[in-house]
Scaffold this active site. Structure first.
Site, PDB file in Angstrom:
ATOM      1  N   ARG A 185       0.861  -1.181   0.000  1.00  0.00           N
ATOM      2  CA  ARG A 185       0.000   0.000   0.000  1.00  0.00           C
ATOM      3  C   ARG A 185       0.899   1.233   0.000  1.00  0.00           C
ATOM      4  NH1 ARG A 185       2.380   1.885   3.773  1.00  0.00           N
ATOM      5  NH2 ARG A 185       0.861   3.546   3.721  1.00  0.00           N
ATOM      6  N   GLY A 186       0.247   2.399  -0.120  1.00  0.00           N
ATOM      7  CA  GLY A 186       1.002   3.640  -0.303  1.00  0.00           C
ATOM      8  C   GLY A 186       1.049   3.940  -1.793  1.00  0.00           C
ATOM      9  N   ALA A 187       0.690   5.173  -2.157  1.00  0.00           N
ATOM     10  CA  ALA A 187       0.486   5.495  -3.576  1.00  0.00           C
ATOM     11  C   ALA A 187       1.698   5.171  -4.461  1.00  0.00           C
ATOM     12  CB  ALA A 187       0.078   6.964  -3.714  1.00  0.00           C
ATOM     13  N   ARG A 189      -7.393  -0.344  -6.703  1.00  0.00           N
ATOM     14  CA  ARG A 189      -7.666   0.727  -5.730  1.00  0.00           C
ATOM     15  C   ARG A 189      -7.885   2.024  -6.520  1.00  0.00           C
ATOM     16  NH1 ARG A 189      -4.222   1.095  -0.420  1.00  0.00           N
ATOM     17  NH2 ARG A 189      -6.158   2.024   0.292  1.00  0.00           N
ATOM     18  N   GLN A 235      -1.736   2.206   9.978  1.00  0.00           N
ATOM     19  CA  GLN A 235      -0.465   2.335   9.243  1.00  0.00           C
ATOM     20  C   GLN A 235       0.573   3.089  10.081  1.00  0.00           C
ATOM     21  OE1 GLN A 235      -3.464   2.932   7.920  1.00  0.00           O
ATOM     22  NE2 GLN A 235      -3.545   2.494   5.740  1.00  0.00           N
ATOM     23  N   ASP A 270      -2.349  10.787  -1.953  1.00  0.00           N
ATOM     24  CA  ASP A 270      -2.690   9.747  -2.922  1.00  0.00           C
ATOM     25  C   ASP A 270      -3.065  10.351  -4.261  1.00  0.00           C
ATOM     26  OD1 ASP A 270      -3.139   8.435  -0.155  1.00  0.00           O
ATOM     27  OD2 ASP A 270      -2.948   6.807  -1.616  1.00  0.00           O
ATOM     28  N   ASN A 286      -5.751  12.230   0.761  1.00  0.00           N
ATOM     29  CA  ASN A 286      -4.786  11.428   1.527  1.00  0.00           C
ATOM     30  C   ASN A 286      -5.575  10.624   2.553  1.00  0.00           C
ATOM     31  OD1 ASN A 286      -2.013  10.674   2.096  1.00  0.00           O
ATOM     32  ND2 ASN A 286      -2.261  11.740   4.039  1.00  0.00           N
ATOM     33  N   LYS A 287      -4.872   9.831   3.332  1.00  0.00           N
ATOM     34  CA  LYS A 287      -5.501   8.934   4.300  1.00  0.00           C
ATOM     35  C   LYS A 287      -6.546   9.675   5.137  1.00  0.00           C
ATOM     36  CE  LYS A 287      -5.095   5.478   4.592  1.00  0.00           C
ATOM     37  NZ  LYS A 287      -6.034   4.626   3.839  1.00  0.00           N
TER      38      LYS A 287
HETATM   39  O1  MRU Z   1      -4.477   3.079   2.262  1.00  0.00           O
HETATM   40  P1  MRU Z   1      -3.014   3.333   2.140  1.00  0.00           P
HETATM   41  O2  MRU Z   1      -2.222   2.785   3.269  1.00  0.00           O
HETATM   42  O3  MRU Z   1      -2.490   2.897   0.790  1.00  0.00           O
HETATM   43  O4  MRU Z   1      -2.893   4.906   2.205  1.00  0.00           O
HETATM   44  C1  MRU Z   1      -1.630   5.481   2.107  1.00  0.00           C
HETATM   45  C2  MRU Z   1      -1.659   6.940   2.312  1.00  0.00           C
HETATM   46  O5  MRU Z   1      -2.682   7.539   2.504  1.00  0.00           O
HETATM   47  C3  MRU Z   1      -0.368   7.646   2.178  1.00  0.00           C
HETATM   48  O6  MRU Z   1      -0.356   8.787   2.977  1.00  0.00           O
HETATM   49  C4  MRU Z   1      -0.211   8.072   0.719  1.00  0.00           C
HETATM   50  O7  MRU Z   1      -0.331   6.968  -0.147  1.00  0.00           O
HETATM   51  C5  MRU Z   1       1.074   8.714   0.476  1.00  0.00           C
HETATM   52  S1  MRU Z   1       2.411   7.549   0.536  1.00  0.00           S
HETATM   53  C6  MRU Z   1       3.740   8.509   0.272  1.00  0.00           C
END
Ligand code: MRU
Length: 482
Positions: free
Chosen positions: A134-136, A177, A290, A331, A341-342
């Site tokens: 996970r993470g963009a 996603r 996370q 994201d 973002n999250k």
């Molecule tokens: O649902 P996730 O864990 O994929 O969400 C990740 C985030 O929201 C991060 O802040 C975002 O992807 C930036 S990662 C540099």
């Protein structure tokens, strides 16, 4: 011993990958160099040295490389007193062979380190959808590689079948996603290489090689971009005198989310390595944790002082004057600067505005989507109810409770102090600033491509009809802060 004859092309597939990552990182200078050394040592541990030449091996050598990450299923190595602490961040994936990518299962961290094999776009889509990765930026990179793996699997199929297979693979990945723009962006780039090679009459193997090149390029670009971003962000941190700077962050934006340096956590690491005293308030980041599971783990390994807080404690810490700056990832950044973002990020931005605390979005330009006008147009993923009602196997709400679980929220541009990118720190109005930054990046990349082309010609020229990956030596120096 009998068996199928060896396929020489198989050995070469992805062979340069580890070298590209380590060598590209070597272009980053300044405080980020320290991150590079430690991070590359971790990359060596994870990626292995099989594909590296002796010069590259030297580039990633570090005393800390001895802190090997276990692979396969098993507990993390215990911390014996007096033993060297594991330092530096870990990349979230590595190649087991040309045809198999091993992805760290982030759902099992921090207790257990498990690697999941990915051999195709379908398997890539599965690890992305399930949030094993996970993470963009990380899901963009894994998606790109998964596409290339499917190209490799389909290399002997006739062209029309390959085209159908690649379109299906791209769709599976893109739908995995919806919010992170890096996913569709990376998939389209790799798919376009297949289409171009196919249209030029290239063989399945040549098309697969072109896809491999593009996937490698996406990873190498990310490594370079995140290093540039970290340096820009370091220069933008507020001055607080001799005392430590207290940074609050949300979710996870380190190498597990990005590969190599990370974004918001890359800046934190840059500050730490630059000798700037820093303390991080780590939002636990309900419901998926996370922050508690991954950010605290990464900061611990990097030796950065930090304190885990319940998300709901952030406001009172700000009110008490205990937060100097907030750094979050993204994201998707829309054309006007609105940022997804999250979930929970928006609340932090409102609180930061109320308390006059700088609120920075830290995002590579690969997370910017100029085709999405504003935050209202960003699709927000809704995740399953049990992520809210069950924590690590323990039910915390009555059976049948109705749940709403939006995984992201949108922070309006007006609440953002600056967007830290690989092209410096952008300030409002973000629309023109983002467009100008994209243009600068294109110009930088065009210069990189031209330099790489010249180097390739000197070395004997590329394979007919197939553009080659830029050499790491041609990557540009970090950008300046606006
Ligand atoms: O649902 P996730 O864990 O994929 O969400 C990740 C985030 O929201 C991060 O802040 C975002 O992807 C930036 S990662 C540099």
């Amino acid at each position: 011993m009998s068996g199928p004859p060896p396929d020489p092309s198989r050995r070469r597939f992805f062979r340069q990958f580890a070298g590209d990552v380590a060598a590209s990182a070597a272009q980053v200078v300044g405080a980020v160099t320290a991150i590079r050394d430690q991070s590359a040592a971790e990359a060596q541990t994870l990626l292995g040295t099989a594909g590296l030449g002796s010069a590259d091996r030297a580039a990633v050598a570090s005393p800390n490389a001895a802190t090997a990450t276990e692979t396969g299923q098993g507990a993390l190595p215990p911390r014996a007193t007096g033993q060297p602490m594991p330092t530096g961040f870990r990349t979230p994936f590595r190649f087991e062979s040309d045809a198999v990518l091993l992805v760290i299962d982030q759902r099992a961290l921090p207790e257990t380190l498990i690697e999941i094999p990915v051999r195709s776009a379908q398997e890539g889509a599965r690890v992305i959808r399930s949030m094993a990765v996970r993470g963009a930026p990380a899901i963009g990179q894994v998606a790109a590689i998964s596409m290339a793996l499917s190209g490799w699997l389909a290399r002997n199929a006739p062209s029309p079948s390959r085209r159908t297979l690649m379109a299906t693979a791209a769709q599976a990945l893109t739908l995995a996603r919806p919010t992170a723009v890096n996913l569709g962006w990376a998939v389209r780039r790799v798919l376009a290489r297949h289409e171009a090679a196919d249209a030029a009459g290239a063989s399945g193997l040549e098309a697969a090689t072109a896809m491999r090149d593009e996937a490698e390029r996406i990873v190498a670009e990310a490594t370079d971009d995140h290093g540039r971003l970290a340096e820009a962000g370091l220069a933008a941190l507020p001055e607080v005198g001799d005392r430590e700077i207290r940074i609050l962050t949300h979710c996870n934006t380190g190498p597990l989310a990005c590969g190599q340096f990370g974004t918001a956590l890359g800046i934190v690491q840059a500050a730490h390595h630059a000798g700037r005293p820093v303390h991080v308030w780590v939002d636990e980041t309900r419901p998926y944790l996370q922050g508690a599971r991954l950010t605290a783990w990464e900061l611990d390994q990097a030796g950065v002082p930090h304190t885990l807080i319940p998300d709901v404690a952030a406001g009172s810490l700000m009110a008490a004057g205990e937060v100097d700056a907030i750094l979050v990832g993204a994201d998707r950044v829309a054309a006007n600067g609105d940022t997804a973002n999250k979930v929970g990020t928006y609340a932090l931005a409102v609180l930061a505005g109320h308390h006059g605390i700088p609120f920075y979005v830290c995002a590579p330009l690969s997370s910017v989507d100029l085709a999405t006008r504003d935050g209202l147009a960003i699709p927000i993923e809704e995740r399953p109810a049990d992520e809210v009602t069950v924590i690590r196997g323990q039910r915390i709400a009555p059976l049948g409770t109705v749940v709403r679980n939006p995984s992201f929220d949108v922070t309006p541009a007006a609440l953002i102090s600056g967007i830290v990118t690989d092209e410096g720190v952008l300030r409002a109005p973000f629309g023109p600033a983002l467009e100008a930054a994209m243009a600068r990046r294109e110009a930088r990349r065009a210069g990189t491509d031209a330099a790489a082309g010249a180097a390739t010609q000197e070395a004997g020229g590329p394979v007919a009809g197939l553009p080659s990956t830029p050499t790491a030596a041609a990557t540009a120096a970090p950008g300046s802060v606006q």
